[in-house]
Enzyme design. Structure first.
Site, PDB file in Angstrom:
ATOM      1  N   LYS A 199      99.095 -54.879 -18.304  1.00 22.20           N
ATOM      2  CA  LYS A 199      98.224 -53.756 -17.951  1.00 22.20           C
ATOM      3  C   LYS A 199      97.589 -53.234 -19.237  1.00 22.20           C
ATOM      4  CE  LYS A 199      98.129 -49.225 -15.797  1.00 22.20           C
ATOM      5  NZ  LYS A 199      98.879 -48.234 -15.014  1.00 22.20           N
ATOM      6  N   GLU A 237     104.483 -60.511 -22.216  1.00 18.89           N
ATOM      7  CA  GLU A 237     104.854 -59.485 -21.231  1.00 18.89           C
ATOM      8  C   GLU A 237     105.196 -60.120 -19.870  1.00 18.89           C
ATOM      9  OE1 GLU A 237     105.485 -56.402 -21.291  1.00 18.89           O
ATOM     10  OE2 GLU A 237     104.404 -55.392 -22.906  1.00 18.89           O
ATOM     11  N   LYS A 252      95.843 -56.417 -14.956  1.00 22.93           N
ATOM     12  CA  LYS A 252      94.996 -55.273 -14.606  1.00 22.93           C
ATOM     13  C   LYS A 252      94.264 -54.755 -15.822  1.00 22.93           C
ATOM     14  CE  LYS A 252      95.658 -50.601 -12.980  1.00 22.93           C
ATOM     15  NZ  LYS A 252      96.633 -49.575 -12.790  1.00 22.93           N
ATOM     16  N   TYR A 317      89.827 -52.054  -3.828  1.00 18.94           N
ATOM     17  CA  TYR A 317      89.364 -50.972  -2.957  1.00 18.94           C
ATOM     18  C   TYR A 317      88.341 -51.480  -1.943  1.00 18.94           C
ATOM     19  CZ  TYR A 317      91.729 -48.248  -6.493  1.00 18.94           C
ATOM     20  OH  TYR A 317      92.692 -47.752  -7.338  1.00 18.94           O
TER      21      TYR A 317
HETATM   22  C1  PBG Z   1      99.201 -45.229 -13.035  1.00 23.05           C
HETATM   23  C2  PBG Z   1      98.158 -46.158 -12.529  1.00 23.05           C
HETATM   24  C3  PBG Z   1      96.819 -46.208 -12.932  1.00 23.05           C
HETATM   25  C4  PBG Z   1      96.195 -47.121 -12.106  1.00 23.05           C
HETATM   26  C5  PBG Z   1      97.166 -47.635 -11.231  1.00 23.05           C
HETATM   27  N1  PBG Z   1      98.385 -47.032 -11.524  1.00 23.05           N
HETATM   28  C6  PBG Z   1      96.064 -45.410 -13.932  1.00 23.05           C
HETATM   29  C7  PBG Z   1      96.502 -45.411 -15.325  1.00 23.05           C
HETATM   30  O1  PBG Z   1      97.308 -46.215 -15.787  1.00 23.05           O
HETATM   31  O2  PBG Z   1      96.021 -44.523 -16.041  1.00 23.05           O
HETATM   32  C8  PBG Z   1      94.731 -47.447 -12.150  1.00 23.05           C
HETATM   33  C9  PBG Z   1      94.153 -48.074 -10.936  1.00 23.05           C
HETATM   34  C10 PBG Z   1      92.678 -48.055 -10.869  1.00 23.05           C
HETATM   35  O3  PBG Z   1      91.964 -47.665 -11.817  1.00 23.05           O
HETATM   36  O4  PBG Z   1      92.185 -48.445  -9.806  1.00 23.05           O
HETATM   37  N2  PBG Z   1     100.277 -45.737 -13.682  1.00 23.05           N
END
Ligand code: PBG
Length: 327
Positions: A199, A237, A252, A317
């Site tokens: 992430k 990771e 992500k 989405y």
């Molecule tokens: C929180 C989380 C986030 C997203 C999913 N879980 C935001 C962040 O890490 O600040 C983002 C998802 C998206 O932007 O659609 N842990």
């Protein structure tokens, strides 16, 4: 034109729609999509998200209705994110332990209304934290080991409520192994872990943070989320999470990280998911609102690309919107 022969003519396989369908290498299906939802308290309530046109935050009753429809279109999973009021937030994310809280209530209601859909729940402190960070903050620092028990407790609350997969999105070290052990000890060895393995600290999460009011109250997330320049680290990771017991690993955001998806897919032996995040959604919606792109075509092309890169599962989405087009 000079007379010469071309033995290899790739265009022959593109000549008609039927031939193109026969030779198509990648398919998107509602079955591999996960629809993220924002949950709000109350009854018959819906709130729009300004930076995400077409997405509404829903109270549990409306959420269940929407998910019924979603499931009838063949979509296999939902990812839930609770919108917690500021008054319930504190530095320890205590509300995440509340078995009667918004998220556990939503999980139970969905499992009741649509038992077959896979319910995936986010494990991270930020929606519940007065600091807006994914981990526990002390003296301006995000503390790793102090965060783990909080995450594990949150995961157990979600598992108790009926979550099929818990999804740690916090990026603390060692959390997959820690959560796995705690879930097992609590009798939830059947509950899976979908880890946000790679992430990135990304500007593409902006609209999501708007939706939940979960932006960090100070600093940024760069001491735990990854540097977008790195790929070896992403593989590290993912391999760590696999070793610690993750059932699925996720990358992500998705589109700007297709190379990361491909590399991780080649290294792990568990399914790979990709999260097509809020900023990616918002950009398409903005362009399409101006008639600058054909929305459905662009979205299908993006989702095919994410799959072609190696993702088995896509969080998007657009899941509901595109499922209706694929049907
Ligand atoms: C929180 C989380 C986030 C997203 C999913 N879980 C935001 C962040 O890490 O600040 C983002 C998802 C998206 O932007 O659609 N842990």
């Amino acid at each position: 034109m000079k007379n010469f022969s071309i033995a290899q003519r790739p265009r022959r396989n593109r000549r008609t729609e039927s031939i193109r369908q026969l030779v198509r290498e990648t398919h998107i299906s509602p079955a591999n999509l996960v629809m993220p939802y924002f949950v709000i308290p109350g009854k018959s309530k819906k709130e729009t998200v300004k930076s995400m046109p077409g997405i509404t935050k829903l109270s549990i009753d409306l959420l269940c209705k929407d998910i019924k429809e979603l499931h009838s279109m063949g979509v296999s999973g939902v990812a839930l994110f609770p919108s917690i009021s500021d008054g319930l937030k504190d530095s320890k994310a205590s509300e995440s332990k509340n078995q009667q809280g918004l998220l556990p209530q939503a999980i139970r209601a969905i499992k009741d209304a649509v038992p077959d859909i896979a319910v995936i729940t986010d494990v991270a402190m930020d929606p519940y934290s007065s600091d807006g960070h994914d981990g526990f903050v002390k003296d301006g620092k995000i503390l790793n080991d102090e965060t783990l028990p909080i995450l594990a407790e949150m995961a157990i609350v979600q598992a108790k409520a009926g979550a099929d997969l818990v999804a740690p999105s916090d990026m603390m070290d060692g959390r997959v192994g820690y959560i796995r052990q705690e879930l097992d000890e609590a009798g939830f060895s059947d509950v899976g872990i979908l880890s946000y393995a790679a992430k990135y600290a990304s500007a593409f999460y902006g609209p999501f943070r708007d939706a939940l009011g979960s932006a960090p109250r100070f600093g940024d997330k760069k001491t735990y989320q990854m540097d977008s320049a790195n790929i070896n680290e992403a593989i590290r990771e993912a391999l760590l999470d696999e070793k610690e017991g993750a059932d699925i690993v996720m990358v992500k955001p998705a589109l700007a990280y297709l190379d990361v998806i491909t590399k991780i897919k080649a290294k792990v032996h568990i399914p790979v998911a990709a999260y097509h995040v809020s900023g990616e959604y918002a950009m398409v919606k903005a362009a399409s609102a101006n008639s600058w792109v054909d929305e459905t075509k662009v979205v299908k092309e993006m989702l095919v690309s994410i799959k072609r890169a190696g993702a088995d599962i896509i969080f998007t989405y657009f899941a509901k919107q595109i499922a209706s087009k694929l049907a």
